[in-house]
Design an enzyme around this catalytic site. Structure first.
Site, short mmCIF file in Angstrom:
data_model
loop_
_atom_site.label_atom_id
_atom_site.label_comp_id
_atom_site.label_asym_id
_atom_site.label_seq_id
_atom_site.Cartn_x
_atom_site.Cartn_y
_atom_site.Cartn_z
N SER A 100 0.80 -1.24 0.00
CA SER A 100 0.00 0.00 0.00
C SER A 100 0.83 1.28 0.00
O SER A 100 0.28 2.35 -0.28
CB SER A 100 -0.94 0.02 1.20
N LYS A 146 0.63 3.27 -3.12
CA LYS A 146 -0.59 4.04 -3.44
C LYS A 146 -0.36 5.56 -3.36
O LYS A 146 -1.01 6.32 -4.06
CB LYS A 146 -1.72 3.64 -2.49
N TYR A 169 -2.47 -2.51 -10.77
CA TYR A 169 -2.52 -2.32 -9.31
C TYR A 169 -1.62 -3.33 -8.58
O TYR A 169 -0.78 -2.95 -7.74
CB TYR A 169 -3.98 -2.44 -8.84
N TYR A 192 -4.08 3.33 7.97
CA TYR A 192 -5.38 2.65 8.08
C TYR A 192 -6.20 3.27 9.23
O TYR A 192 -6.19 4.47 9.42
CB TYR A 192 -5.22 1.13 8.29
N VAL A 248 1.08 -3.90 3.86
CA VAL A 248 0.94 -5.20 4.53
C VAL A 248 2.23 -6.02 4.56
O VAL A 248 2.30 -7.03 5.25
CB VAL A 248 -0.17 -6.10 3.94
N1 GLN Z 1 -1.68 -5.34 -2.45
C1 GLN Z 1 -2.35 -5.29 -1.19
C2 GLN Z 1 -3.82 -5.55 -1.33
O1 GLN Z 1 -4.41 -5.12 -2.26
C3 GLN Z 1 -2.08 -3.96 -0.55
C4 GLN Z 1 -2.77 -3.81 0.76
C5 GLN Z 1 -1.98 -3.12 1.81
O2 GLN Z 1 -0.76 -3.01 1.81
N2 GLN Z 1 -2.73 -2.70 2.81
O3 GLN Z 1 -4.42 -6.19 -0.53
#
Ligand code: GLN
Length: 315
Positions: free
Chosen positions: A71, A74, A199, A251, A269
């Protein structure tokens, strides 16, 4: 710019010991396993790299370890989408508010009309953002993202971890559901599989704590690389990204992190955290064991402690 200072000389004196103390926090966390390939990461690893605007650095622990951005990516795809499309076009498709739900939740897409994702850092928002990256083909869009990330990292030869990419592509049914829902709502155009490939690919870009700190340094410089003087991101887009990092970057623990560390940050994650002190330094951390909110247990502990000791909070 704030008048915060990095004071890395001071940091170097206690960093190794503090890192070992924070490492103990990993015991209460869990390595993510919903993307099977991620579960191979070391439970007890913890690394940090700090890089200031003069180019001075400090590091400790497992800072040589590679991990996927997940994430964290992003933030930078949002910035590229803003560069490609402008602010108005981006915010026609994604909102500006935190959700209070998990990053992969679909709940509000159905509950709150008109069904656009609440913000670009939850999966629904980031998948929408992936679809807005310019390029004739999905391959070209992915190549532009990778090239942009490499430039932000000071020319580091970043690449996609193909095993993680495949692992997520094969098991990412929740993200697939989200993408189909976005198509149904008229938020996403085009092929779901193609958008997801973009993505998943940017989530699977592999980096080290040093790369994270280098990318964060550009944000700390308001879009201008403090080391080369080159402007890589318009200041306004850093302002937007920075605000999202404060309100949604960690988050559902973003409020708590803002109170305890007071820094813009984004976690993933894989256990990575990218954070920075505006005008002063970039920081990259990795600790794969995650707490109940999905952030690196040991990483959060270390950053909060450092920020408090060094008085880095923006607030
Ligand atoms: N690629 C992960 C997902 O889509 C990214 C999520 C994350 O790092 N919170 O679940």
């Amino acid at each position: 710019m704030t008048n915060k200072e990095a004071r890395l000389e001071e940091v170097r004196q206690f960093l190794p010991q503090w890192l070992e103390e924070s490492r103990k926090e990993a015991a209460s966390g869990e390595v993510a396993s919903y993307i099977p390939e991620l579960s191979k990461a070391s439970h007890t690893a913890l690394g940090i790299h700090l890089l200031d605007i003069q180019g001075d650095s400090a590091s400790a622990g497992d800072c040589g370890m590679s991990f996927t951005l997940q994430s964290i990516s992003k933030v930078f795809t949002l910035i590229l989408a803003l560069i490609d499309n402008g602010e108005d076009a981006v915010f026609e498709r994604v909102g500006m508010e935190p959700t209070g739900d998990n990053f992969n939740s679909m709940l509000k897409l159905e509950l709150v009309r008109p069904g656009i994702p609440f913000n670009p850092l939850i999966n629904a928002g980031a998948i929408t953002i992936s679809s807005m990256i310019k390029g004739a083909t999905p391959e070209e869009k992915s190549a532009r993202i990778l090239d942009f990330f490499r430039r932000l990292s000071g020319g580091s030869p970043l690449k996609v971890n193909e095993a993680v990419y495949r692992s997520e592509f094969e098991t990412g049914n929740l993200n697939r559901s989200i993408a189909y829902f976005l198509v149904e709502n008229g938020v996403l155009n085009g092929s779901v599989e193609e958008v997801l490939s973009i993505y998943f690919r940017h989530c699977s870009i592999e980096a080290t704590c040093r790369d994270l700190a280098r990318m964060a340094l550009i944000l700390a410089g308001d879009g201008t690389d403090p080391l080369s003087g080159e402007n890589l991101i318009p200041r306004r887009y850093v302002q937007i990204a920075k605000t999202f990092m404060i309100t949604c970057g960690m988050y559902n623990a973003s409020g708590e992190f803002a109170i305890k560390a007071g820094l813009p940050a984004k976690s993933g994650v894989s256990g990575g955290i990218l954070t920075f002190v505006p005008g002063a330094l970039g920081i990259g951390v990795v600790g794969p064991a995650l707490n109940a909110k999905g952030n690196s247990s040991a990483g959060v502990h270390l950053i909060e402690r450092l920020s408090q000791r060094m008085d880095w909070s923006l607030f």
